[in-house]
Enzyme design. Structure first.
Site, short mmCIF file in Angstrom:
data_model
loop_
_atom_site.label_atom_id
_atom_site.label_comp_id
_atom_site.label_asym_id
_atom_site.label_seq_id
_atom_site.Cartn_x
_atom_site.Cartn_y
_atom_site.Cartn_z
N ILE A 1 0.90 -1.16 0.00
CA ILE A 1 0.00 0.00 0.00
C ILE A 1 0.93 1.20 0.00
O ILE A 1 1.88 1.25 0.79
CB ILE A 1 -0.97 -0.02 1.20
N SER A 2 0.70 2.15 -0.91
CA SER A 2 1.64 3.25 -1.10
C SER A 2 1.74 4.15 0.13
O SER A 2 0.83 4.23 0.95
CB SER A 2 1.21 4.10 -2.29
N GLN A 3 2.88 4.85 0.18
CA GLN A 3 3.12 5.84 1.24
C GLN A 3 2.12 6.99 1.08
O GLN A 3 1.92 7.47 -0.04
CB GLN A 3 4.56 6.34 1.04
#
Ligand code: SAH
Length: 218
Positions: A64-66
């Site tokens: 899950i992206s930053q």
């Protein structure tokens, strides 16, 4: 005396401040991030870290992206409320959920069935009815629904994603990490209305690769 643990509201407020200080200043983007409960998109093992500004592991070896990168890419997309947006790489569904707060319709494609199904149940639980999912190879885009006002690619494309650019409206915008190595260059393509694009570099990022075809495993 023991300190009170931070409430989710305090943690979210701190995250929003951190994003703002790094240049995510568009109030619509910050508002969309604030209204999207990232802890619901994070695996149990990492829930404690859902409000940290870092990427986290999800199933199938993906991430899950930053939040800062989600903010930066969402801001760079310059979404209008009537826009139809295509996202490639549903993953946890977090980025799609943020987009769904800003656009009329979000189309999202994922090559892992498991991730797709988990994301779908999150969208349902959160009442996000303007997200349309597809299991498939996002490198092919979504021809039946094209052209799109905006396209966001959340996996690293080895080179300029020509098929996706072809599914953009003449004045559309596409944001994608481009590169073959562990560090890629985040690019913004803005259509000039005549079939050409103005390309802007937004900085270095680290995304998992955009892979060919669908995953055979779950
Ligand atoms: N947007 C996601 C993060 C994505 S990580 C989120 O908010 O959680 C990148 C995702 O792209 C992974 O889930 C990976 O399986 C997916 N992916 C990689 N190549 C793909 C392809 N060709 N088509 C569709 N999805 C792809």
């Amino acid at each position: 005396m023991s300190e009170e643990p931070d409430t989710p509201q305090t943690r979210m407020a701190r995250l929003i401040l951190a994003l703002r200080s790094q240049g995510v200043t568009d109030p619509r983007v910050l508002d969309a991030i604030e209204k999207t409960p990232r802890e619901l998109f994070t695996p149990d093992l990492f829930k404690e870290r859902a409000f940290e500004d870092s990427a986290l592991p999800i199933a199938c070896g993906q991430t899950i992206s930053q939040p800062f990168i989600v903010g930066l890419m969402t801001q760079a997309l310059t979404i209008e409320p009537r826009a139809r947006v295509l996202e490639i790489g549903t993953g946890s569904g977090y980025q799609a959920a943020v987009l769904s707060k800003m656009a009329r319709l979000v189309y999202t494609v994922e090559r892992y069935r498991t991730l797709m199904q988990e994301a779908e149940s999150r969208f349902k639980a959160l009442g996000l009815t303007n997200i349309i999912t597809k299991f498939g190879d996002g490198g092919e885009g979504w021809a039946e629904q094209a052209p799109f006002d905006r396209i966001m690619v959340t996996a690293a494309a080895p080179e300029e994603p020509k098929k996706l650019l072809a599914q953009l409206k003449p004045n559309g915008v596409l944001v994608a990490p481009i590169g073959k190595g562990p560090v890629q260059s985040l690019r913004r393509y803005a259509g000039d209305g005549q079939g050409g694009f103005k390309v802007e570099l937004l900085g270095d990022v680290r995304f998992v690769p955009l892979l060919d075809g669908v995953a055979r495993e779950l």
